[in-house]
Design a protein around this motif. Structure first.
Motif, PDB file in Angstrom:
ATOM      1  N   LYS A 105      31.594  14.300  51.090  1.00  0.00           N
ATOM      2  CA  LYS A 105      31.885  14.200  52.351  1.00  0.00           C
ATOM      3  C   LYS A 105      31.199  15.657  53.033  1.00  0.00           C
ATOM      4  N   VAL A 106      31.146  16.752  52.512  1.00  0.00           N
ATOM      5  CA  VAL A 106      31.055  17.725  53.232  1.00  0.00           C
ATOM      6  C   VAL A 106      29.851  18.697  52.437  1.00  0.00           C
ATOM      7  N   GLY A 107      29.568  18.408  51.294  1.00  0.00           N
ATOM      8  CA  GLY A 107      28.739  19.295  50.678  1.00  0.00           C
ATOM      9  C   GLY A 107      27.028  19.148  51.063  1.00  0.00           C
ATOM     10  N   SER A 108      26.519  20.178  51.358  1.00  0.00           N
ATOM     11  CA  SER A 108      24.979  20.279  51.482  1.00  0.00           C
ATOM     12  C   SER A 108      24.039  19.478  50.317  1.00  0.00           C
ATOM     13  N   ALA A 109      22.876  19.073  50.976  1.00  0.00           N
ATOM     14  CA  ALA A 109      22.054  18.681  49.933  1.00  0.00           C
ATOM     15  C   ALA A 109      21.750  19.267  48.523  1.00  0.00           C
ATOM     16  N   GLU A 110      21.845  20.578  48.599  1.00  0.00           N
ATOM     17  CA  GLU A 110      21.546  21.447  47.703  1.00  0.00           C
ATOM     18  C   GLU A 110      22.939  21.376  46.526  1.00  0.00           C
ATOM     19  N   ILE A 111      24.080  21.369  47.263  1.00  0.00           N
ATOM     20  CA  ILE A 111      25.398  21.552  46.557  1.00  0.00           C
ATOM     21  C   ILE A 111      25.725  19.985  45.871  1.00  0.00           C
ATOM     22  N   LYS A 112      25.252  19.108  46.562  1.00  0.00           N
ATOM     23  CA  LYS A 112      25.425  17.642  46.157  1.00  0.00           C
ATOM     24  C   LYS A 112      24.633  17.413  44.585  1.00  0.00           C
TER      25      LYS A 112
END
Length: 396
Positions: A105-112
Motif C-alpha cells: 500500500k505505502v512502500g516506495s518502488a525501492e522499498i517494494k
C-alpha cells in the motif's frame, strides 16, 4: 485491490484447500519444533517449497503483484487456516501477511523491490516492532504510550528503546520498527539480524503456531538510512492503521479455517463414539453443541465478509474491524471450547489439532487488541456519534 471474480477466486481457494488437506495436514505431527513448540525454520522452508511447487505460495497476491480484494482474500485465507501449519506453508501467516499488505500500500518502488519482493516470494520472514514492555510503561493497546525514540543524525535515524511480544523477531530477515520523534510516530524498514537489536527473552506462551515466538528485545542505537523510513516523520500511526484493520480481519479469516477443521474433527468423533447405547451426536447435549458451532461459524463468515466489503469500498474500517475482531474471536473461542468438550479426554490431547486450536484462539482474543479495548473504542465512537447527532438537531 484487484478483484478476479468469483470463479477464479473459487478456483484459487479450491487449489489451496486441496494442498492444505493433502500435503500440509500430514505434517501436523512432524517433530521439528523448537523448545517453545513452534515450527522450526527447516520445517517452514520445506513447507513453503512444497507450496511453491504446487502453485499456492502467497495465493492472495496475483502474478502482476496486485492483491486480491479483501472479500476474495477472506475465502482463500480461510482455506490456508484449515491447518495451523497452512498459513506458514502458503505464506499467508502473521505478521508477514499484514506486512506485505502495508508495504504494498505505502512502500516506495525501492522499498517494494528490496523488502516486499522477498516477502511475497517467501524467501524470508518479517516482524512488526510496535508493542513495548508494560513494566517500562510502554505502548501496548495504547500506541500513544510509545517509549521507543528516534532522532535524525545526518542521513540516518537513530532508534533506541525496548519492544515486547514481537512475533517472529527471532529468525526474521526484515523488521518494521515503530518509534517516536519530535514530529510524532515514525516507521522504519530494517534488515535483520542487526547487532543493535538484541533479543533479551522469548517467553513460552499459550500459542505455538508462529516461528520465532514472541520476543522481548532491546534496540540500542540502531542506525537506519533515512530512505528506509515509510513516508514522512509523524506518519507512523497513520500507516499503522493502514496495516492493523486488514490484519485484524485476516487473523479472523485464518482462525475461522482452523475452527472449521476443529469442528469437522469433533463432528467425526461424535458420529463414531458410542456412549449409553447410542452415538454421541444422538445425545441432545452433544448435538446441540455442534449445532451451536454451525451457527457461530456461519456468523463469523458473515461478519468477515461484511467487514471485507467495507474495506474493499475504500474505508479504513477501524470500527468495522474492531466489531469483527471482537465478534469472531469470541465466537471462535466458543467453537473451539465446544470441540474440546465434545471430544472429552481426546480433546485435550495432541492426537488432533483441536487442543492447539483452542490454545491459539485463546491467544487470538488478546493480540491485535483484546476484546475489551475494542469495545472501549466502539463505546467512544457511540458517544461521538451521539454528540454529533445532537449537534445536528441543535441540542446541547
Amino acid at each position: 485491490m484487484s478483484g478476479v471474480g468469483p470463479q477464479r477466486t473459487a478456483a484459487i481457494a479450491a487449489k489451496v484447500e486441496a494442498f492444505v488437506r493433502d500435503v500440509v495436514v500430514p505434517y501436523e505431527h512432524d517433530p521439528r519444533r523448537d523448545h517453545h513448540d513452534c515450527p522450526t525454520e527447516e520445517l517452514v522452508i520445506e513447507l513453503k517449497d512444497k507450496a511453491r511447487a504446487a502453485g499456492v505460495l502467497t495465493p492472495h497476491i496475483l502474478e502482476d503483484g496486485s492483491h486480491l480484494s479483501q472479500q476474495e482474500t477472506a475465502i482463500v485465507l480461510a482455506k490456508t487456516g484449515l491447518s495451523p501449519l497452512g498459513p506458514l506453508a502458503c505464506n499467508t501467516a502473521a505478521p508477514d501477511e499484514g506486512n506485505i499488505y502495508l508495504l504494498g500500500k505505502v512502500g516506495s518502488a525501492e522499498i517494494k523491490e528490496r523488502f516486499l519482493k522477498p516477502l511475497i516470494e517467501g524467501r524470508t520472514r518479517s516482524a512488526f516492532f510496535m508493542t513495548e514492555p508494560a513494566a517500562d510503561g510502554g505502548a501496548g493497546s495504547d500506541p500513544s504510550m510509545m517509549q521507543t525514540t528516534c532522532h535524525q543524525d545526518g542521513n540516518h535515524w537513530v532508534v533506541n528503546g525496548r519492544k515486547a511480544f514481537i512475533t517472529g523477531a527471532d529468525g526474521a530477515g526484515i523488521g518494521i520498527v515503530m518509534a517516536k520523534s519530535q514530529d510524532g510516530a515514525c516507521m522504519f524498514l530494517v534488515d535483520l539480524p542487526d547487532p543493535a537489536i538484541r533479543i533479551d527473552h522469548v517467553p513460552n506462551t499459550i500459542d505455538s503456531s508462529m516461528p520465532g515466538g514472541h520476543a522481548v528485545l532491546t534496540i540500542d542505537n540502531l542506525r537506519v538510512p533515512a530512505d528506509q523510513m515509510l513516508g514522512n516523520p509523524g506518519e507512523g500511526f497513520q500507516y499503522a492503521q493502514v496495516r492493523l484493520s486488514p490484519a485484524r480481519l485476516s487473523h479472523c479469516m485464518r482462525w475461522l479455517g482452523a475452527c472449521i477443521r476443529a469442528h469437522e474433527i469433533a463432528t467425526d468423533y461424535a458420529n463414531r463414539r458410542m456412549a449409553f447405547g447410542k452415538t454421541l451426536i444422538d445425545h441432545e447435549g452433544v448435538g446441540f453443541m455442534l449445532a451451536d458451532n454451525m451457527i457461530d461459524l456461519k456468523q463469523c463468515e458473515l461478519m468477515i465478509d461484511w467487514c471485507a466489503e467495507v474495506l474493499d469500498g475504500g474505508s479504513l474500517g477501524t470500527a468495522e474491524s474492531s466489531m469483527t475482531k471482537v465478534a469472531v474471536s469470541e465466537a471462535l473461542m466458543r467453537v473451539a471450547d465446544r470441540c474440546v468438550q465434545v471430544m472429552g479426554g481426546s480433546g485435550v490431547t495432541s492426537d488432533t489439532i483441536v487442543e492447539q486450536v483452542y490454545r491459539e484462539i485463546r491467544a487470538f482474543r488478546i493480540y491485535d487488541g483484546p476484546t475489551e479495548v475494542h469495545k472501549w473504542s466502539l463505546a467512544k465512537k457511540i458517544r461521538r456519534d451521539w454528540k454529533a447527532a445532537q449537534s445536528e438537531k441543535g441540542k446541547p
